[in-house]
Design a protein around this motif. Structure first.
Motif, PDB file in Angstrom:
ATOM      1  N   VAL A 176       0.833  -1.201   0.000  1.00  0.00           N
ATOM      2  CA  VAL A 176       0.000   0.000   0.000  1.00  0.00           C
ATOM      3  C   VAL A 176       0.866   1.249   0.000  1.00  0.00           C
ATOM      4  O   VAL A 176       1.983   1.260   0.528  1.00  0.00           O
ATOM      5  N   SER A 177       0.343   2.303  -0.574  1.00  0.00           N
ATOM      6  CA  SER A 177       1.046   3.580  -0.616  1.00  0.00           C
ATOM      7  C   SER A 177       0.899   4.305   0.714  1.00  0.00           C
ATOM      8  O   SER A 177      -0.038   4.044   1.485  1.00  0.00           O
ATOM      9  N   PRO A 178       1.799   5.261   1.002  1.00  0.00           N
ATOM     10  CA  PRO A 178       1.606   6.086   2.200  1.00  0.00           C
ATOM     11  C   PRO A 178       0.255   6.794   2.215  1.00  0.00           C
ATOM     12  O   PRO A 178      -0.372   6.910   3.276  1.00  0.00           O
ATOM     13  N   ASP A 179      -0.213   7.271   1.068  1.00  0.00           N
ATOM     14  CA  ASP A 179      -1.513   7.938   1.018  1.00  0.00           C
ATOM     15  C   ASP A 179      -2.643   6.973   1.369  1.00  0.00           C
ATOM     16  O   ASP A 179      -3.609   7.354   2.053  1.00  0.00           O
ATOM     17  N   TRP A 180      -2.554   5.739   0.884  1.00  0.00           N
ATOM     18  CA  TRP A 180      -3.566   4.723   1.219  1.00  0.00           C
ATOM     19  C   TRP A 180      -3.638   4.553   2.735  1.00  0.00           C
ATOM     20  O   TRP A 180      -4.728   4.532   3.313  1.00  0.00           O
ATOM     21  N   LEU A 181      -2.478   4.430   3.370  1.00  0.00           N
ATOM     22  CA  LEU A 181      -2.458   4.225   4.813  1.00  0.00           C
ATOM     23  C   LEU A 181      -2.928   5.470   5.559  1.00  0.00           C
ATOM     24  O   LEU A 181      -3.690   5.371   6.529  1.00  0.00           O
ATOM     25  N   ALA A 182      -2.496   6.652   5.104  1.00  0.00           N
ATOM     26  CA  ALA A 182      -2.884   7.894   5.782  1.00  0.00           C
ATOM     27  C   ALA A 182      -4.396   8.061   5.823  1.00  0.00           C
ATOM     28  O   ALA A 182      -4.953   8.584   6.807  1.00  0.00           O
ATOM     29  N   ALA A 183      -5.072   7.600   4.788  1.00  0.00           N
ATOM     30  CA  ALA A 183      -6.526   7.730   4.726  1.00  0.00           C
ATOM     31  C   ALA A 183      -7.245   6.742   5.634  1.00  0.00           C
ATOM     32  O   ALA A 183      -8.466   6.862   5.830  1.00  0.00           O
ATOM     33  N   ARG A 184      -6.515   5.767   6.211  1.00  0.00           N
ATOM     34  CA  ARG A 184      -7.154   4.707   6.995  1.00  0.00           C
ATOM     35  C   ARG A 184      -6.604   4.593   8.409  1.00  0.00           C
ATOM     36  O   ARG A 184      -6.901   3.624   9.111  1.00  0.00           O
ATOM     37  N   LEU A 185      -5.846   5.585   8.857  1.00  0.00           N
ATOM     38  CA  LEU A 185      -5.243   5.497  10.188  1.00  0.00           C
ATOM     39  C   LEU A 185      -6.279   5.443  11.308  1.00  0.00           C
ATOM     40  O   LEU A 185      -6.000   4.910  12.385  1.00  0.00           O
ATOM     41  N   GLU A 186      -7.458   5.994  11.070  1.00  0.00           N
ATOM     42  CA  GLU A 186      -8.500   5.990  12.099  1.00  0.00           C
ATOM     43  C   GLU A 186      -9.385   4.751  12.031  1.00  0.00           C
ATOM     44  O   GLU A 186     -10.282   4.581  12.853  1.00  0.00           O
ATOM     45  N   ASP A 187      -9.152   3.901  11.059  1.00  0.00           N
ATOM     46  CA  ASP A 187      -9.959   2.692  10.908  1.00  0.00           C
ATOM     47  C   ASP A 187      -9.576   1.700  12.010  1.00  0.00           C
ATOM     48  O   ASP A 187      -8.415   1.272  12.091  1.00  0.00           O
TER      49      ASP A 187
END
Length: 265
Positions: free
Chosen positions: A7-18
């Motif tokens: 996964v890209s850093p952007d993918w992870l950044a968008a899901r940190l609160e999941d």
């Protein structure tokens, strides 16, 4: 690139609160504490999930040790795990392969590493508050994992498989499995961005060594980090018939296994 694997850093950044996403930092504890980490990440240092004395092959730590390790940091078997390091992903890839060996279905590698993340996203210090879990892993099984045993490697040598040696050139020239080609995992990483090269370039790198989708692929080395990274890249590109020999070439030589010497072009 398949984001069910990398996964890209952007993918992870968008899901940190999941709540279903668990971020695992495999750097040394002093780096996690002193330099900072991805927000919400838990610390699982590299040495904690490898054990040369365990009953399972190679440096796999054993089922119970792995259960305790993940349970302590609050990970559930159903979580999506994203692992990272600060070494272009090679140590984190080993965590990914280890988790897969014990049946964790959704474990991914962060494209790049902590330095790549830090260029565009925020970090934090301190350890997150986690609730320990009763993590349950599957027993190790060659049949249910990406790994291949010694007879499987011998059969691959006799067949049409491509054996891939991820060690250094000097190691390869001194001895390698019959017919094996050498592949440098570092060639897949862009030095400037610290992330993987574009898909087309990766495909060309593998094809240049005869590593193609129509052949069985068996990876081996003396440090499981390098094969783990190459395995993740191949899987993310859609190569389906890929397996990993957890035994090192040193072990192969110790049992008088057949070898070749010399380098390739």
């Amino acid at each position: 690139m398949d984001d069910s694997v990398i996964v890209s850093p952007d993918w992870l950044a968008a899901r940190l609160e999941d709540p279903g996403v668990a971020v695992v930092d495999v750097r040394d504890a002093w780096e996690y504490d002193g330099i900072g980490h991805v927000p919400g990440a838990v610390s699982v240092p590299f040495d904690s999930y490898r054990d040369e004395t365990a009953d399972d092959p190679g440096t796999l730590p054993g089922r119970e040790a792995f259960e305790e390790l993940l349970g302590e940091v609050g990970i559930e078997p159903e979580d999506t795990i994203v692992a990272y390091d600060d070494s272009n992903g090679v140590f984190a890839a080993r965590f990914r392969l280890t988790a897969r060996a014990y049946g964790h279905e959704d474990v991914r590698l962060l494209d790049g590493d902590f330095s790549a993340w830090n260029r565009e996203h925020e970090t934090e210090s301190g350890s997150p508050s986690v609730e320990p879990t009763a993590y349950t892993a599957m027993p190790f099984s060659f049949a249910e994992s990406p790994f291949v045993d010694r007879p499987g490697v011998e059969a691959a040598i006799e067949g049409d498989a491509v054996l891939v040696d991820t060690r250094d050139p000097e190691e390869y020239a001194e001895a390698h499995l019959p017919g094996a080609v050498r592949f440098d995992w570092r060639s897949t990483v862009d030095d400037e961005t610290r992330r993987l090269k574009p898909t087309g370039e990766l495909e060309a790198l593998f094809a240049d060594r005869g590593i193609t989708r129509d052949r069985e692929i068996v990876l081996y080395c003396n440090t499981a980090r390098r094969i783990s990274h190459t395995d993740a890249v191949l899987e993310a590109l859609g190569y389906e018939d890929v397996s990993v020999y957890e035994g090192s070439l040193t072990e192969w030589l110790a049992t008088d296994g057949e070898i070749e010497t010399g380098s390739t072009a």
